[in-house]
Structure formats: structure tokens, C-alpha cells
Enzyme design. Structure first.
Site: not given
Length: 191
Positions: A16, A77, A150
Site C-alpha cells: 500500500d 495498489e 496501511d
């Protein structure tokens, strides 16, 4: 460290990306789509530091995770539009570092949008952070929700990648409700 040949299934490093907090999660996903937590954490950089130092911190942290856990693939991501241009720039820079390290190490890499990740893990593309954390904890059989968000997002990205075709699927293994919803949505999209 387990060698890639000594384990069955797929080891995925989910990332992430973020400049201040970069979530990392490593999961092993078996052919029956069951998953096991290998590693979870957050790489942090000091907001007041110069950008080149911050990116170097992120790169060093990601290299350490790759070296320690030998993933088969990296899933990141995908950067998406936000109102805050500075935030999206930092996210894009951290994402580029993650993809660069995958390339340096000869690892295949993929990107997934936040809605793809949410749909894969919860069955709902607009799920909130708490719903994602809850499903990640349930899938990985964790006693507590992964923190911070996260880190949970990184694990969700890894699971999304494995379930969306990154791992071989056993024909006899039943799909979870979220996996079935994703499978149905993909089948309808191909029509």
C-alpha cells in the site's frame, strides 16, 4: 526464509504505497485459496526529510522485506485521483519505487485499484477500512484486526492479487462469499 520451491501455492508481497507510511504485507496463498500471514508492517519516512531521503527509506525497507521473505510476485495498489495533489504525488512516487524494486529483483508485478481490492476481499467495492480489516483478519485467521490501516490494506492487496488469478485454484475448493462475488462479477464483465 522459506525457499519458493519448498512451499506450495503463491507468496505475494502486497504494498500500500505511501510516502509517510508504506504498508507491506506478505501472504502465502494455497491452491485452495486459503491464506496464511507471513509478514505485515509499515515502512515509515520522516515527513520533514528531503524527498530523496524519504524515497531511499521506502526503497531500503521494501528491499529488506523482499530479501527476508522471497515473494513470488509483488502487488501494488494503483494510484488513483485524489483532491490533494501532494498526497497523490507521494503515493505515485512510492508506487514507482515498489515497481522498480520488483523489476530489479526480476519479480512479476501487478497493480490493483482500491475498489478491485475491496471487492475481492469483502465482495463490495465501496467497503470501508473497518470492513476490509475485518475480512483480512477473518481470512488470515488473526486474533486481532491488522493495524494500522496501511498494513491491513497491504494484506488485502496481496490477497486480491492471489485470488484474481495469481494463484492456481483447486477445482474442488469452495470459494469464500467474497471470492464467489468477485468470480461472478468477472464472469458478467466478460459477456
Amino acid at each position: 526464509m522459506t525457499s519458493p520451491r519448498a512451499r506450495s501455492g503463491l507468496r505475494v508481497l502486497g504494498i500500500d504505497p505511501g510516502l509517510t507510511r508504506c504498508g507491506v504485507g506478505v501472504v502465502d496463498v494455497a491452491p485452495d485459496r486459503s491464506a496464511r500471514l507471513v509478514h505485515v508492517g509499515v515502512i515509515r519516512s520522516e515527513p520533514a526529510a528531503p524527498i530523496e531521503e524519504r524515497l531511499a527509506v521506502i526503497a531500503a525497507g521494501l528491499r529488506a522485506v523482499v530479501d527476508a521473505h522471497a515473494p513470488d510476485v509483488v502487488a501494488v495498489e494503483r494510484v488513483f485521483a485524489q483532491q490533494n495533489r501532494q498526497t497523490v504525488m507521494g503515493t505515485a512516487q512510492a508506487s514507482g519505487i515498489a515497481l522498480l524494486i520488483a523489476g530489479e529483483r526480476g519479480l512479476p508485478a501487478a497493480t490493483h485499484t482500491p475498489s478491485e481490492v475491496k471487492a475481492a476481499v469483502t465482495g463490495y467495492g465501496s467497503a470501508d477500512k473497518r470492513q476490509v480489516q475485518t475480512m483480512v483478519a477473518r481470512v488470515l485467521r488473526l486474533d486481532a484486526l491488522p493495524q494500522p490501516a496501511d498494513a491491513a490494506d497491504a494484506l488485502a492487496i496481496a490477497l486480491c492479487h492471489a485470488w484474481r488469478g495469481g494463484a492456481p485454484v483447486s477445482a474442488s475448493a469452495p470459494l469464500t462469499p467474497a471470492q464467489q462475488a468477485w468470480h461472478d462479477a468477472e464472469r458478467l464483465a466478460r459477456r
